[in-house]
Design a protein around this motif. Structure first.
Motif, PDB file in Angstrom:
ATOM      1  N   ARG A 264       0.831  -1.205   0.000  1.00 42.83           N
ATOM      2  CA  ARG A 264       0.000   0.000   0.000  1.00 42.83           C
ATOM      3  C   ARG A 264       0.864   1.254   0.000  1.00 42.83           C
ATOM      4  N   ALA A 265       2.002   1.200   0.685  1.00 42.29           N
ATOM      5  CA  ALA A 265       2.905   2.353   0.705  1.00 42.29           C
ATOM      6  C   ALA A 265       3.401   2.678  -0.695  1.00 42.29           C
ATOM      7  N   LEU A 266       3.697   1.653  -1.482  1.00 39.23           N
ATOM      8  CA  LEU A 266       4.112   1.899  -2.863  1.00 39.23           C
ATOM      9  C   LEU A 266       2.975   2.553  -3.650  1.00 39.23           C
ATOM     10  N   GLY A 267       1.737   2.126  -3.384  1.00 40.52           N
ATOM     11  CA  GLY A 267       0.593   2.778  -4.025  1.00 40.52           C
ATOM     12  C   GLY A 267       0.467   4.232  -3.610  1.00 40.52           C
ATOM     13  N   TRP A 268       0.660   4.510  -2.330  1.00 39.40           N
ATOM     14  CA  TRP A 268       0.625   5.905  -1.879  1.00 39.40           C
ATOM     15  C   TRP A 268       1.732   6.720  -2.537  1.00 39.40           C
ATOM     16  N   ALA A 269       2.908   6.123  -2.694  1.00 43.56           N
ATOM     17  CA  ALA A 269       3.987   6.840  -3.372  1.00 43.56           C
ATOM     18  C   ALA A 269       3.583   7.171  -4.804  1.00 43.56           C
ATOM     19  N   ALA A 270       2.941   6.222  -5.489  1.00 41.89           N
ATOM     20  CA  ALA A 270       2.460   6.489  -6.847  1.00 41.89           C
ATOM     21  C   ALA A 270       1.457   7.640  -6.850  1.00 41.89           C
ATOM     22  N   TYR A 271       0.583   7.666  -5.865  1.00 42.22           N
ATOM     23  CA  TYR A 271      -0.409   8.745  -5.783  1.00 42.22           C
ATOM     24  C   TYR A 271       0.270  10.093  -5.567  1.00 42.22           C
ATOM     25  N   PHE A 272       1.207  10.158  -4.622  1.00 43.18           N
ATOM     26  CA  PHE A 272       1.886  11.419  -4.349  1.00 43.18           C
ATOM     27  C   PHE A 272       2.685  11.883  -5.568  1.00 43.18           C
ATOM     28  N   VAL A 273       3.284  10.948  -6.284  1.00 42.20           N
ATOM     29  CA  VAL A 273       4.000  11.295  -7.513  1.00 42.20           C
ATOM     30  C   VAL A 273       3.055  11.972  -8.499  1.00 42.20           C
ATOM     31  N   ALA A 274       1.893  11.368  -8.720  1.00 43.17           N
ATOM     32  CA  ALA A 274       0.926  11.951  -9.660  1.00 43.17           C
ATOM     33  C   ALA A 274       0.490  13.336  -9.197  1.00 43.17           C
ATOM     34  N   MET A 275       0.289  13.495  -7.899  1.00 44.25           N
ATOM     35  CA  MET A 275      -0.128  14.790  -7.373  1.00 44.25           C
ATOM     36  C   MET A 275       0.968  15.832  -7.565  1.00 44.25           C
ATOM     37  N   LEU A 276       2.200  15.477  -7.238  1.00 40.82           N
ATOM     38  CA  LEU A 276       3.303  16.434  -7.345  1.00 40.82           C
ATOM     39  C   LEU A 276       3.574  16.826  -8.792  1.00 40.82           C
ATOM     40  N   LEU A 277       3.453  15.887  -9.709  1.00 36.47           N
ATOM     41  CA  LEU A 277       3.759  16.175 -11.105  1.00 36.47           C
ATOM     42  C   LEU A 277       2.658  16.966 -11.804  1.00 36.47           C
ATOM     43  N   THR A 278       1.467  16.955 -11.260  1.00 36.12           N
ATOM     44  CA  THR A 278       0.367  17.679 -11.914  1.00 36.12           C
ATOM     45  C   THR A 278       0.005  18.976 -11.204  1.00 36.12           C
ATOM     46  N   ALA A 279       0.615  19.267 -10.057  1.00 39.99           N
ATOM     47  CA  ALA A 279       0.202  20.458  -9.313  1.00 39.99           C
ATOM     48  C   ALA A 279       1.370  21.291  -8.806  1.00 39.99           C
ATOM     49  N   SER A 280       2.568  21.079  -9.342  1.00 35.50           N
ATOM     50  CA  SER A 280       3.741  21.776  -8.794  1.00 35.50           C
ATOM     51  C   SER A 280       4.577  22.479  -9.853  1.00 35.50           C
ATOM     52  N   ASP A 281       3.933  22.902 -10.936  1.00 30.92           N
ATOM     53  CA  ASP A 281       4.689  23.590 -11.987  1.00 30.92           C
ATOM     54  C   ASP A 281       5.360  24.857 -11.467  1.00 30.92           C
ATOM     55  N   ASP A 282       4.744  25.500 -10.466  1.00 31.98           N
ATOM     56  CA  ASP A 282       5.311  26.729  -9.913  1.00 31.98           C
ATOM     57  C   ASP A 282       6.073  26.472  -8.615  1.00 31.98           C
ATOM     58  N   ALA A 283       6.377  25.209  -8.337  1.00 25.79           N
ATOM     59  CA  ALA A 283       7.136  24.835  -7.140  1.00 25.79           C
ATOM     60  C   ALA A 283       8.212  23.837  -7.561  1.00 25.79           C
ATOM     61  N   PRO A 284       9.352  24.316  -8.052  1.00 20.91           N
ATOM     62  CA  PRO A 284      10.364  23.421  -8.632  1.00 20.91           C
ATOM     63  C   PRO A 284      10.840  22.324  -7.693  1.00 20.91           C
ATOM     64  N   LEU A 285      10.975  22.626  -6.410  1.00 20.22           N
ATOM     65  CA  LEU A 285      11.450  21.604  -5.480  1.00 20.22           C
ATOM     66  C   LEU A 285      10.451  20.455  -5.380  1.00 20.22           C
ATOM     67  N   LEU A 286       9.162  20.780  -5.263  1.00 21.72           N
ATOM     68  CA  LEU A 286       8.150  19.729  -5.170  1.00 21.72           C
ATOM     69  C   LEU A 286       8.047  18.945  -6.475  1.00 21.72           C
ATOM     70  N   HIS A 287       8.181  19.637  -7.595  1.00 20.46           N
ATOM     71  CA  HIS A 287       8.133  18.934  -8.876  1.00 20.46           C
ATOM     72  C   HIS A 287       9.310  17.970  -9.003  1.00 20.46           C
ATOM     73  N   ALA A 288      10.466  18.394  -8.535  1.00 23.83           N
ATOM     74  CA  ALA A 288      11.645  17.519  -8.582  1.00 23.83           C
ATOM     75  C   ALA A 288      11.459  16.299  -7.689  1.00 23.83           C
ATOM     76  N   ILE A 289      10.793  16.475  -6.550  1.00 21.89           N
ATOM     77  CA  ILE A 289      10.505  15.331  -5.693  1.00 21.89           C
ATOM     78  C   ILE A 289       9.589  14.354  -6.424  1.00 21.89           C
ATOM     79  N   GLY A 290       8.620  14.880  -7.162  1.00 20.49           N
ATOM     80  CA  GLY A 290       7.752  14.024  -7.957  1.00 20.49           C
ATOM     81  C   GLY A 290       8.515  13.257  -9.020  1.00 20.49           C
ATOM     82  N   GLU A 291       9.442  13.923  -9.685  1.00 21.39           N
ATOM     83  CA  GLU A 291      10.234  13.247 -10.721  1.00 21.39           C
ATOM     84  C   GLU A 291      11.099  12.147 -10.123  1.00 21.39           C
ATOM     85  N   HIS A 292      11.738  12.450  -8.996  1.00 23.49           N
ATOM     86  CA  HIS A 292      12.535  11.418  -8.324  1.00 23.49           C
ATOM     87  C   HIS A 292      11.649  10.248  -7.898  1.00 23.49           C
TER      88      HIS A 292
END
Length: 301
Positions: A264-292
């Motif tokens: 389930r933790a891996l699923g949550w990580a997938a969810y957070f990745v999707a959230m960070l990559l779609t809502a952090s265009d103006d927050a480079p640090l958060l977007h980079a966390i999503g990419e990682h």
């Protein structure tokens, strides 16, 4: 990031201090961070302020004010326990401002997300100690967050909508990982205390001769109770494979961290990745966390 509903400026905050904490009002004051929910200002050398920028964050600040003093004694790391609190102002005395706010200690360290992942290996065991100390049964009146610690199926529609935007690379692979996590046994234990937003921008570390030391865990606004799997998603958001193995092995000494919880933790990580990559265009640090996180989730999936 979400649009600010109140423009939190130095002049606004200084006016609030003059009206409510005048002994602090003359200290130097500067904005140091503008997050999804709060603006953080440094106050003098040893203090900071967390001031909500939108209504949703008002409850989060109150949760920190109520519960961080309860949780801090159990944690093996510094956390921003409020030392003063501010209240809403109708403008009669000082500037108008609609929500509660906090004065907290200034905690030393740089956000871990600003450091290359390969250098974070020394944080794996200390962070594991933090989560296992935090993940203890919560009382019945603990806050409940509709977006953290809940069954994964609650976030299924939101996950699919984010992937459907086309802004998440390898979206089909990420959804396959998500669906595998949905099929894992659900959490059937007690509601445990959770940080709620445990990613590397909310971890601070100091650097001594090239070795990072975990100095603080910050931003407990999403503190909640529920399934610990959502906090364990930090294994993919924060670490590379060798450090993740150390983190997982150390956390897995706790009886709750079984194979289903990690699935389930891996699923949550997938969810957070999707959230960070779609809502952090103006927050480079958060977007980079999503990419990682995307690279790490796909590597393990």
């Amino acid at each position: 990031m979400p649009t600010a509903e109140v423009d939190v400026t130095v002049s606004l905050v200084r006016g609030l201090l003059e009206a409510q904490h005048p002994d602090l009002a003359a200290l130097p004051l500067q904005v140091v961070a503008n997050g999804w929910d709060n603006v953080v200002l440094r106050l003098g050398d040893s203090l900071a302020l967390r001031v909500p920028r939108r209504a949703l964050a008002a409850d989060l600040v109150r949760h920190e004010q109520q519960w961080l003093p309860v949780l801090a004694p159990f944690l093996p790391v510094s956390v921003p326990v409020p030392v003063r609190t501010g209240v809403p102002s109708d403008g009669t005395r000082g500037p108008a401002y609609p929500w509660s706010w906090s004065v907290v200690p200034w905690l030393e360290g740089r956000p871990v997300g600003e450091t290359p992942a390969a250098r974070r290996w020394s944080l794996a065991r200390p962070l594991a100690d933090v989560v296992t100390a935090l993940h203890r049964p919560a009382p019945a009146d603990a806050p409940r967050n509709a977006y953290r610690g809940v069954p994964l199926v609650v976030r299924d529609t939101a996950m699919r909508e984010r992937v459907a935007t086309g802004r998440v690379p390898c979206g089909d692979m990420l959804l396959a990982c998500w669906e595998r996590a949905l099929a894992a046994p659900a959490w059937d234990g007690p509601s445990l205390w959770l940080h709620g937003d445990l990613h590397p921008a909310n971890l601070l570390a100091t650097d001594t001769d090239g070795r990072l030391s975990l100095s603080a865990v910050i931003d407990f606004g999403d503190v909640t109770a529920g399934d610990p799997a959502s906090d364990l998603a930090t294994a993919w958001l924060t670490f590379d494979p060798p450090a993740r193995a150390v983190f997982r092995a150390h956390v897995s000494r706790a009886p709750y961290a079984d194979d289903a919880t990690w699935e389930r933790a891996l699923g949550w990580a997938a969810y957070f990745v999707a959230m960070l990559l779609t809502a952090s265009d103006d927050a480079p640090l958060l977007h980079a966390i999503g990419e990682h996180g995307l690279a790490q989730v796909l590597a393990d999936a």
